[in-house]
Every structure is written in structure tokens, then in C-alpha cells.
Scaffold this motif. Sequence first.
Motif, PDB file in Angstrom:
ATOM      1  N   GLU A 150      27.125 -18.098  10.178  1.00 43.40           N
ATOM      2  CA  GLU A 150      26.932 -19.542  10.166  1.00 43.40           C
ATOM      3  C   GLU A 150      27.803 -20.223  11.226  1.00 43.40           C
ATOM      4  O   GLU A 150      28.804 -19.655  11.672  1.00 43.40           O
ATOM      5  CB  GLU A 150      27.276 -20.095   8.781  1.00 43.40           C
TER       6      GLU A 150
ATOM      7  N   GLY B 140      27.889  -9.290  10.298  1.00 43.15           N
ATOM      8  CA  GLY B 140      27.725 -10.667   9.841  1.00 43.15           C
ATOM      9  C   GLY B 140      28.999 -11.171   9.179  1.00 43.15           C
ATOM     10  O   GLY B 140      29.688 -10.407   8.497  1.00 43.15           O
TER      11      GLY B 140
ATOM     12  N   LEU C 175      30.734 -13.790   6.486  1.00 43.83           N
ATOM     13  CA  LEU C 175      30.327 -14.471   5.263  1.00 43.83           C
ATOM     14  C   LEU C 175      31.505 -15.268   4.692  1.00 43.83           C
ATOM     15  O   LEU C 175      32.251 -14.773   3.845  1.00 43.83           O
ATOM     16  CB  LEU C 175      29.853 -13.431   4.247  1.00 43.83           C
TER      17      LEU C 175
ATOM     18  N   ARG D 291      22.530 -19.088   6.868  1.00 42.11           N
ATOM     19  CA  ARG D 291      22.847 -18.057   5.884  1.00 42.11           C
ATOM     20  C   ARG D 291      21.565 -17.506   5.270  1.00 42.11           C
ATOM     21  O   ARG D 291      21.421 -16.288   5.108  1.00 42.11           O
ATOM     22  CB  ARG D 291      23.765 -18.603   4.790  1.00 42.11           C
ATOM     23  N   THR D 292      20.645 -18.386   4.932  1.00 41.42           N
ATOM     24  CA  THR D 292      19.371 -17.952   4.359  1.00 41.42           C
ATOM     25  C   THR D 292      18.623 -17.038   5.322  1.00 41.42           C
ATOM     26  O   THR D 292      18.061 -16.008   4.924  1.00 41.42           O
ATOM     27  CB  THR D 292      18.496 -19.174   4.017  1.00 41.42           C
TER      28      THR D 292
ATOM     29  N   LYS E 194      20.595 -13.563   5.692  1.00 34.93           N
ATOM     30  CA  LYS E 194      20.722 -12.781   4.463  1.00 34.93           C
ATOM     31  C   LYS E 194      19.463 -11.952   4.188  1.00 34.93           C
ATOM     32  O   LYS E 194      19.471 -11.037   3.361  1.00 34.93           O
ATOM     33  CB  LYS E 194      21.025 -13.692   3.273  1.00 34.93           C
ATOM     34  N   ARG E 195      18.379 -12.233   4.883  1.00 34.22           N
ATOM     35  CA  ARG E 195      17.157 -11.451   4.718  1.00 34.22           C
ATOM     36  C   ARG E 195      17.270 -10.077   5.359  1.00 34.22           C
ATOM     37  O   ARG E 195      16.451  -9.199   5.112  1.00 34.22           O
ATOM     38  CB  ARG E 195      15.968 -12.188   5.359  1.00 34.22           C
ATOM     39  N   HIS E 196      18.277  -9.902   6.238  1.00 32.57           N
ATOM     40  CA  HIS E 196      18.376  -8.696   7.046  1.00 32.57           C
ATOM     41  C   HIS E 196      19.222  -7.630   6.348  1.00 32.57           C
ATOM     42  O   HIS E 196      20.447  -7.760   6.249  1.00 32.57           O
ATOM     43  CB  HIS E 196      18.987  -9.023   8.402  1.00 32.57           C
TER      44      HIS E 196
ATOM     45  N   TRP F 111      28.154  -6.920   6.361  1.00 26.77           N
ATOM     46  CA  TRP F 111      28.807  -8.200   6.136  1.00 26.77           C
ATOM     47  C   TRP F 111      30.319  -8.042   5.944  1.00 26.77           C
ATOM     48  O   TRP F 111      30.779  -7.110   5.285  1.00 26.77           O
ATOM     49  CB  TRP F 111      28.218  -8.897   4.906  1.00 26.77           C
TER      50      TRP F 111
ATOM     51  N   SER G 238      33.667 -10.547   4.800  1.00 23.53           N
ATOM     52  CA  SER G 238      34.117 -11.861   4.339  1.00 23.53           C
ATOM     53  C   SER G 238      35.179 -12.391   5.289  1.00 23.53           C
ATOM     54  O   SER G 238      35.796 -11.640   6.055  1.00 23.53           O
ATOM     55  CB  SER G 238      34.675 -11.774   2.920  1.00 23.53           C
TER      56      SER G 238
END
Length: 291
Positions: free
Chosen positions: A10, A179, A181, A258-259, A262-264, A269, A271
Amino acid sequence: MAPLLVIVGETASGKSDLAFKLAQEFNGELICADSWTVRRRMDIGTAKPSLKEQAMVKHHLLDVVDPEQPYSAAVFKQQALDVIRDIQERNKLPIMVGGTGLYIDGVIFDYNFLPAGPPGQREALEQLTREELLDKIKEQNIDLGNTDTRNKRRLMRLLETNGAQQTKGQLQKGTIIIGLLPEREQLKERITKRVDHMLEQGLEQEVQKLAQKYGWEAEGLKGIGYREWQDYFNGSQNLETTRQRIISSTVHLSKRQRTWFKRHAQIKWFSTPVNYAQVVDYVTTELNTLA
């Protein structure tokens, strides 16, 4: 197998800082996958890397087009692929970083983008409201599918392609995706601090100059951090309201990003705040696997 490292997340999640460090760690160069940093003279509102950072690590696909010029995910894909090949041929690691999902997916999933519509069609569709575009789609019996009906540009694209959708391939071999998060409240704090920093740097003056030179209809001035200023300069909105609108728009953008990502299932990921040593260990392991 030539590797490509991709860092997504993001807005304001810290992905650019991480990419910068990893480029130094792994002898890499950065490809900026951002639909706004491609535009020249839009520096403060897009949080472009500083000239010092650009001097330390090579950044590609910054300042590609002027604020009023057209640019698309299809054009980005071709330019990014050329850059990636060049970096790999010089035995360096290409690191693509950004939050514009379609730009990134177009490259790593080899999207087959559809051609532009006939001359003049885009200009004619620009004049229609979102409701008029929806009526036109219904009249032509075009299936909306999962198109975001709040997004005027997506509706225009449906009409340009007569409802056809671009095709998506398999993840390109050699691709490593990281990614970031962040926690929601943490991210909102980071967004607020970043907007305040932009204001301190002179965002108001940057937007004013761009609006005077290119007009509010320029594609670049439709971006977050720019479009919210029009009412301010028209005298119908104060500075604090402008600030809050930019923050709110950015928070909404972060949720959409994010939406999207998050499909991938292929993304590893992490934090935030990021444990840098863990990231380096992961990337090292993946690179050794590809060697």
C-alpha cells in the motif's frame, strides 16, 4: 534463470525504502511501477525519490511523460520489459517496486492488453458522466462483469473495447514477490505524516504551478494529492479541509491496493516495521534457488 524481484504494498507502507536498501544489498536497479511518478514535474505530491537517492541507486521509469500526456499500463509494460532485460544483461538485479497493481501485474503475468479505441472515441467518452457511461454500456448490452462501476475510466475502457477483457498469463519464471503488510492504524499515521511533510515541502505551490500551466483537466492533476486542491484554489475550501481530503483519499487508495494484492498467492508477506534481516535471508534463498 534471470531473476526479477518485485516489492508491492500500500501507499506509505515503506516499500520504496525497502527497495532502495535491497538494491544496495543485491547490486540492483529500481523500476518504479507507479502511475503518477511516471509524470514529470509532479514530484512532491507523488513522493518521488530524492535526487540524492536517484544518484545512489539507478531508478527507471520516473519522469517519462508530461502531466497532460496519455500513458497506460500497456505502455508501461513494454518500457518495463525493455528496462528489465537491460538490467539483467548487465548482471544486475532488476527490482520493480510500486503500488499500481495493473502496471505490476501487466509485467509479471504478461497481460495481453487490448488496443486503444478509434480516434476521437476517448475524447467523446470523457464528456459523459458516470451515469451516462453506464446507460451506454447497458444500451450496447456489454457485460459489466466485475468492473468497478465507480471508476469512470474503467467504464470508458469497457466501451472502447466493446466489453472485451485483457488476458492474463502465468507468473513469469524467475519472479520473486515481496509484499508489505502494515497495521491499519499504523498506516494511517504514516499517511498523515507523509501528507503533512508534502505540505511543508511546498505541495500547494507545486499544484498551483501545474494547474496554471496544464489546467485541471490534465491527466496528472486527476491524481490523489492534486485533484483535491481545485476547490481550494477556487476559494470554496480551506487548507485544512484540503489536507483532510488528501489523507482520506490516500487511505481509500491503500484499501484498494491491499484488496488487489491480497488476491496473489505468490506474494511473500512481511509485516511492518520490516525485519530487514529476515527479508534479506528470504531474497538470498530465493535467488540461490534460481541460480
